[in-house]
Design a protein around this motif. Structure first.
Motif, PDB file in Angstrom:
ATOM      1  N   PHE A 135       0.875  -1.163   0.000  1.00 50.28           N
ATOM      2  CA  PHE A 135       0.000   0.000   0.000  1.00 50.28           C
ATOM      3  C   PHE A 135       0.911   1.211   0.000  1.00 50.28           C
ATOM      4  N   ARG A 136       0.968   1.928  -1.122  1.00 53.05           N
ATOM      5  CA  ARG A 136       1.954   2.982  -1.286  1.00 53.05           C
ATOM      6  C   ARG A 136       1.285   4.248  -1.800  1.00 53.05           C
ATOM      7  N   ALA A 137       1.342   5.313  -1.011  1.00 54.48           N
ATOM      8  CA  ALA A 137       0.896   6.609  -1.494  1.00 54.48           C
ATOM      9  C   ALA A 137       1.964   7.164  -2.421  1.00 54.48           C
ATOM     10  N   THR A 138       1.542   7.678  -3.572  1.00 55.07           N
ATOM     11  CA  THR A 138       2.463   8.229  -4.551  1.00 55.07           C
ATOM     12  C   THR A 138       2.101   9.684  -4.794  1.00 55.07           C
ATOM     13  N   ASN A 139       2.882  10.352  -5.660  1.00 54.44           N
ATOM     14  CA  ASN A 139       2.535  11.739  -5.969  1.00 54.44           C
ATOM     15  C   ASN A 139       1.422  11.827  -7.000  1.00 54.44           C
ATOM     16  N   ARG A 140       0.839  10.677  -7.372  1.00 57.13           N
ATOM     17  CA  ARG A 140      -0.305  10.666  -8.273  1.00 57.13           C
ATOM     18  C   ARG A 140      -1.543  10.075  -7.623  1.00 57.13           C
ATOM     19  N   GLY A 141      -1.392   9.442  -6.491  1.00 55.75           N
ATOM     20  CA  GLY A 141      -2.538   8.814  -5.853  1.00 55.75           C
ATOM     21  C   GLY A 141      -2.089   7.750  -4.877  1.00 55.75           C
ATOM     22  N   VAL A 142      -2.758   6.613  -4.914  1.00 54.42           N
ATOM     23  CA  VAL A 142      -2.445   5.506  -4.031  1.00 54.42           C
ATOM     24  C   VAL A 142      -2.361   4.241  -4.860  1.00 54.42           C
ATOM     25  N   SER A 143      -1.305   3.455  -4.664  1.00 51.63           N
ATOM     26  CA  SER A 143      -1.143   2.189  -5.370  1.00 51.63           C
ATOM     27  C   SER A 143      -1.300   1.040  -4.384  1.00 51.63           C
ATOM     28  N   VAL A 144      -2.006   0.013  -4.825  1.00 55.87           N
ATOM     29  CA  VAL A 144      -2.233  -1.173  -4.017  1.00 55.87           C
ATOM     30  C   VAL A 144      -1.754  -2.376  -4.810  1.00 55.87           C
ATOM     31  N   GLY A 145      -0.973  -3.247  -4.190  1.00 52.05           N
ATOM     32  CA  GLY A 145      -0.478  -4.439  -4.856  1.00 52.05           C
ATOM     33  C   GLY A 145      -0.890  -5.687  -4.118  1.00 52.05           C
ATOM     34  N   GLN A 146      -1.232  -6.720  -4.877  1.00 50.24           N
ATOM     35  CA  GLN A 146      -1.599  -7.994  -4.288  1.00 50.24           C
ATOM     36  C   GLN A 146      -0.837  -9.090  -5.014  1.00 50.24           C
ATOM     37  N   GLN A 147      -0.106  -9.868  -4.264  1.00 51.92           N
ATOM     38  CA  GLN A 147       0.787 -10.839  -4.880  1.00 51.92           C
ATOM     39  C   GLN A 147       0.038 -12.048  -5.419  1.00 51.92           C
ATOM     40  N   ARG A 148      -0.980 -12.509  -4.726  1.00 54.10           N
ATOM     41  CA  ARG A 148      -1.637 -13.741  -5.135  1.00 54.10           C
ATOM     42  C   ARG A 148      -2.237 -13.618  -6.529  1.00 54.10           C
ATOM     43  N   LYS A 149      -2.862 -12.475  -6.803  1.00 52.89           N
ATOM     44  CA  LYS A 149      -3.436 -12.278  -8.126  1.00 52.89           C
ATOM     45  C   LYS A 149      -2.484 -11.553  -9.061  1.00 52.89           C
ATOM     46  N   GLY A 150      -1.376 -11.069  -8.532  1.00 52.64           N
ATOM     47  CA  GLY A 150      -0.403 -10.414  -9.379  1.00 52.64           C
ATOM     48  C   GLY A 150      -0.965  -9.179 -10.043  1.00 52.64           C
ATOM     49  N   VAL A 151      -1.391  -8.199  -9.277  1.00 53.01           N
ATOM     50  CA  VAL A 151      -2.020  -7.014  -9.847  1.00 53.01           C
ATOM     51  C   VAL A 151      -1.611  -5.788  -9.049  1.00 53.01           C
ATOM     52  N   VAL A 152      -1.395  -4.690  -9.753  1.00 56.15           N
ATOM     53  CA  VAL A 152      -1.147  -3.392  -9.130  1.00 56.15           C
ATOM     54  C   VAL A 152      -2.222  -2.444  -9.629  1.00 56.15           C
ATOM     55  N   ILE A 153      -2.903  -1.788  -8.721  1.00 57.26           N
ATOM     56  CA  ILE A 153      -3.982  -0.875  -9.080  1.00 57.26           C
ATOM     57  C   ILE A 153      -3.703   0.475  -8.446  1.00 57.26           C
ATOM     58  N   GLU A 154      -3.961   1.530  -9.192  1.00 52.85           N
ATOM     59  CA  GLU A 154      -3.739   2.873  -8.676  1.00 52.85           C
ATOM     60  C   GLU A 154      -5.030   3.670  -8.685  1.00 52.85           C
ATOM     61  N   ARG A 155      -5.288   4.328  -7.565  1.00 51.37           N
ATOM     62  CA  ARG A 155      -6.353   5.320  -7.497  1.00 51.37           C
ATOM     63  C   ARG A 155      -5.682   6.677  -7.520  1.00 51.37           C
ATOM     64  N   GLY A 156      -6.014   7.501  -8.498  1.00 51.34           N
ATOM     65  CA  GLY A 156      -5.374   8.798  -8.636  1.00 51.34           C
ATOM     66  C   GLY A 156      -6.329   9.940  -8.392  1.00 51.34           C
ATOM     67  N   SER A 157      -5.784  11.161  -8.397  1.00 48.87           N
ATOM     68  CA  SER A 157      -6.607  12.340  -8.160  1.00 48.87           C
ATOM     69  C   SER A 157      -7.624  12.535  -9.271  1.00 48.87           C
ATOM     70  N   THR A 158      -7.338  12.009 -10.468  1.00 49.68           N
ATOM     71  CA  THR A 158      -8.303  12.064 -11.563  1.00 49.68           C
ATOM     72  C   THR A 158      -9.275  10.901 -11.500  1.00 49.68           C
ATOM     73  N   ASP A 159      -9.173  10.100 -10.443  1.00 49.56           N
ATOM     74  CA  ASP A 159     -10.097   9.016 -10.189  1.00 49.56           C
ATOM     75  C   ASP A 159     -10.093   7.982 -11.304  1.00 49.56           C
ATOM     76  N   SER A 160      -8.923   7.557 -11.693  1.00 55.71           N
ATOM     77  CA  SER A 160      -8.812   6.563 -12.745  1.00 55.71           C
ATOM     78  C   SER A 160      -7.968   5.396 -12.258  1.00 55.71           C
ATOM     79  N   PHE A 161      -8.155   4.254 -12.899  1.00 51.49           N
ATOM     80  CA  PHE A 161      -7.434   3.046 -12.530  1.00 51.49           C
ATOM     81  C   PHE A 161      -6.359   2.754 -13.565  1.00 51.49           C
TER      82      PHE A 161
END
Length: 705
Positions: free
Chosen positions: A343-369
């Motif tokens: 769970f990592r806050a970035t200068n564009r939003g927040v990134s969440v990573g899950q190893q079991r499914k192998g996926v990184v998802i970002e929620r940004g200020s423009t509300d996009s994935f």
């Protein structure tokens, strides 16, 4: 999709502590917004939904996709809404309760000794549970039900029937039960295949067992006054993947041609049937050749299909009133946040990573994935959110999934620094021509980096070393931590190192923060030590450079409030207090944004809450350059917003003049200013004062003759 649908400010944030000003209302991101999931526990009128998850119960208005009521959750299963949406059934400790949706107040208790699981509202307002009927208002026992089922009763939308089974010989057959006549009508000749019932509309898929060449026959039954009318629909030589009721009067199927080679269906299609006549309304090729779980809306013609077993591929299909497919929208994958390990806050939003499914998802200020599928060992997400490292694949572009650099031979993840460098196993690396190329000297164990990433802090034994972006030593000093103390960490910002340790005094704990400043001639000077009380179970997360800390007091979640403090590390002063009621769920993780402006909390209920922290004064410095010029520096607790932060300056003597104000530029956390001095005949002390948000810091400056 507008930001309004995904970002909800549900309830207000209580004012910040002290006279330092008020904090903005929190940003709340629903990790899976309501338009990304199929509502469950929906009132029969299709408008309201009740949701209970991880300590919070919410009532949604589906027409506006907004929360209209929220409270700390006492109920294990707020499992059913009344037909009019006025009441709901919930339970705590196995005791069922009837409560009002409007204010969650208690209407009555049910005279039953089990929880709300399996309880259902009947069209007449009564409650059916197990083998008993209860008054829907008083909760008193009315009498037995005509029959009992395990789980919820399936009442028809016409209010006249309920799903049932009849026993003939030793075989159970699907049937409708007429609530008026008390008669059950069997509507299918067998039980093989899938069965979907809605009280007065049902579907049964019949096929000879283990004979895949035999056509599938779908039986659509509609309850009539004379019994059950049955229509037979032959799908041909298709494998039935799934079928569900769609909207108020349709049935959605996914079928495919069965492949003997692969052992599953391929070339899949979506077929929509009229549930009242069995007529085929539409056939459309299914996007993405995968077996899908189907969740359909009961009130409108929409369904979400997700890949069975993974949920990584998902899309929503929408039909119009005529049955035409009008829209197919691909959706972000489903990630179980309780298993999210990054769970990592970035200068564009927040990134969440899950190893079991192998996926990184970002929620940004423009509300996009932005999401990427396939990595098998995600280890680190870059501070800017634009890349992440997977030890099996290398450095991956988060947005496109393309390979930026091949992995190193080191089998664990690097430290990804804000300036683009990578730190592996005591070596620095840069990305060059698709490769991670080492440079600079070997360095001691990594401890931390400055907010801009241009300096790193290392520890070897008891010696701290600060290095620049080329790996060269900027300064070093030794600090031996006593055996009686516990070392927690060290933080770096510019020429300052903050060391955090904890020591036990009697039965109490105390946190000690030591402020060390690197000296130009070498070594470092201990400027001050700040002691703070500490609850051994307190939750601390330090902001960039260790200037601020997020402090969650223990034991307060049970009171229905999440209470937290933001403290200025330099003096331990509370600069903001949060008492938010957006979510009563416990925190799974937290992360500060790189500029220190926001603390993000990942909650167990799947929401991400961002508390913005205003900039406050952190330090003022002054140093004499020559007989006529001195210089001062203002340091803030976080980076200034766009447009900058204006700080007022005053001097106690005309012998040293300062500008009336100085602007800390946006994105920066410090600024220098000139101090013009006049000649003096004797040593003269002048106090330089900086003021921001009504708070002042003063630094002495000695003028020499």
């Amino acid at each position: 999709m507008s930001t309004v649908r995904r970002c909800f400010t549900l309830l207000s944030l209580v004012a910040a502590a002290s006279a330092l000003g008020q904090t903005p209302a929190p940003r709340v991101w629903r990790y899976l917004p309501l338009d990304q999931i199929v509502p469950a526990n929906v009132a029969p009128n299709g408008r309201y939904m009740i949701q209970s998850v991880a300590g919070t119960t919410r009532v949604w208005d589906l027409s506006t996709l907004s929360v209209i009521r929220e409270t700390p959750s006492r109920w294990e299963y707020p499992a059913a809404l009344s037909f009019d949406g006025q009441n709901f059934i919930g339970s705590i400790g196995g005791t069922p309760e009837i409560r009002r949706v409007s204010d969650f107040s208690l209407v009555s208790n049910l005279s039953a000794n089990w929880g709300a699981f399996g309880m259902s509202y009947a069209p007449d307002g009564s409650i059916w549970a197990g083998s008993n009927r209860f008054d829907g208002t008083t909760g008193t026992l009315i009498g037995p039900t005509p029959f009992s089922v395990y789980g919820s009763y399936n009442f028809g939308r016409n209010g006249k029937t309920v799903g049932h089974t009849v026993l003939e010989g030793h075989t159970q057959y699907p049937a409708f039960y007429n609530l008026t006549s008390g008669q059950a009508f069997r509507y299918a000749n067998g039980t093989a295949g899938a069965l979907v019932a809605r009280g007065d509309v049902a579907v049964s898929a019949i096929r000879k067992i283990n004979v895949f060449d035999d056509p599938i026959h779908l039986l659509i039954a509609q309850r009539t006054t004379n019994g059950a009318e049955i229509w037979r629909f032959q799908t041909g030589k298709f494998q039935l993947d799934n079928l569900v009721p769609l909207g108020p009067d349709r049935i959605l199927l996914q079928v495919g041609v069965f492949s003997q080679q692969s052992g599953h269906s391929e070339n899949r299609w979506h077929i929509v049937l009229n549930a009242n006549t069995g007529q085929v309304i539409s056939r459309n090729q299914a996007p993405g050749d995968f077996n899908a779980n189907i969740e359909a809306r009961p009130d409108i013609y929409e369904a979400i299909l997700s890949e069975s077993g993974t949920g990584l591929r998902r899309y929503r299909i929408t039909y119009n009133a005529s049955g035409d497919l009008v829209r197919t929208t691909w959706l972000p994958p489903v990630v179980d946040l309780s298993t999210a390990y990054l769970f990592r806050a970035t200068n564009r939003g927040v990134s969440v990573g899950q190893q079991r499914k192998g996926v990184v998802i970002e929620r940004g200020s423009t509300d996009s994935f932005f999401h990427t599928f396939g990595p098998s060992n995600i280890g680190e997400i870059a501070p800017d959110g634009r890349s992440f490292y997977d030890s099996t694949r290398g450095l991956i572009d988060t947005r496109t999934g393309s390979l930026l650099a091949k992995p190193t031979t080191i089998n664990y993840s690097p430290i990804l620094l804000p300036d683009g460098r990578h730190l592996f196993n005591k070596r620095m690396f840069r990305v060059q021509s698709g490769q991670l190329v080492p440079f600079g000297p070997q360095v001691p164990d990594y401890v931390g980096y400055s907010p801009d990433g241009t300096r790193t802090l290392h520890l070897a034994g008891s010696v701290y070393t600060v290095r620049d972006d080329a790996g060269a030593v900027v300064g070093s000093f030794e600090r031996v931590i006593p055996d009686t103390d516990q070392w927690f960490g060290a933080y770096l910002r510019g020429d300052q190192v903050v060391i955090q340790r904890s020591l036990k005094v009697g039965n109490a704990y105390r946190l000690a923060f030591e402020y060390w400043r690197l000296l130009p001639e070498g070594g470092a000077e201990l400027k001050r030590t700040v002691n703070q009380p500490s609850d051994s179970s307190s939750f601390f997360v330090f902001g960039p450079g260790g200037r601020t800390s997020f402090y969650r007091k223990s034991g307060l979640i049970a009171t229905g409030k999440n209470i937290a403090e933001i403290r200025r590390t330099s003096d331990g002063k509370v600069i903001a207090t949060f008492e938010d009621t957006d979510s009563y769920a416990p925190d799974l993780a937290s992360s500060w944004s790189p500029d220190g402006s926001t603390i993000y909390l990942l909650r167990k209920d799947g929401s991400i809450v961002g508390h913005e922290v205003p900039a406050f004064l952190d330090e003022i410095r002054a140093a004499r350059l020559d007989s006529t010029t001195s210089t001062g520096r203002i340091l803030l607790t976080r980076s200034a917003l766009a447009g900058g932060t204006l700080v007022e300056l005053t001097s106690s003597s005309t012998k040293a003049t300062v500008p009336a104000t100085v602007l800390v530029p946006g994105g920066k956390s410090e600024v220098s200013f000139a101090i013009e001095t006049m000649p003096v005949t004797a040593t003269t002390r002048v106090n330089i004062k900086a003021t921001l948000k009504g708070e002042s810091f003063t630094i002495p400056l000695d003028l020499l003759p």
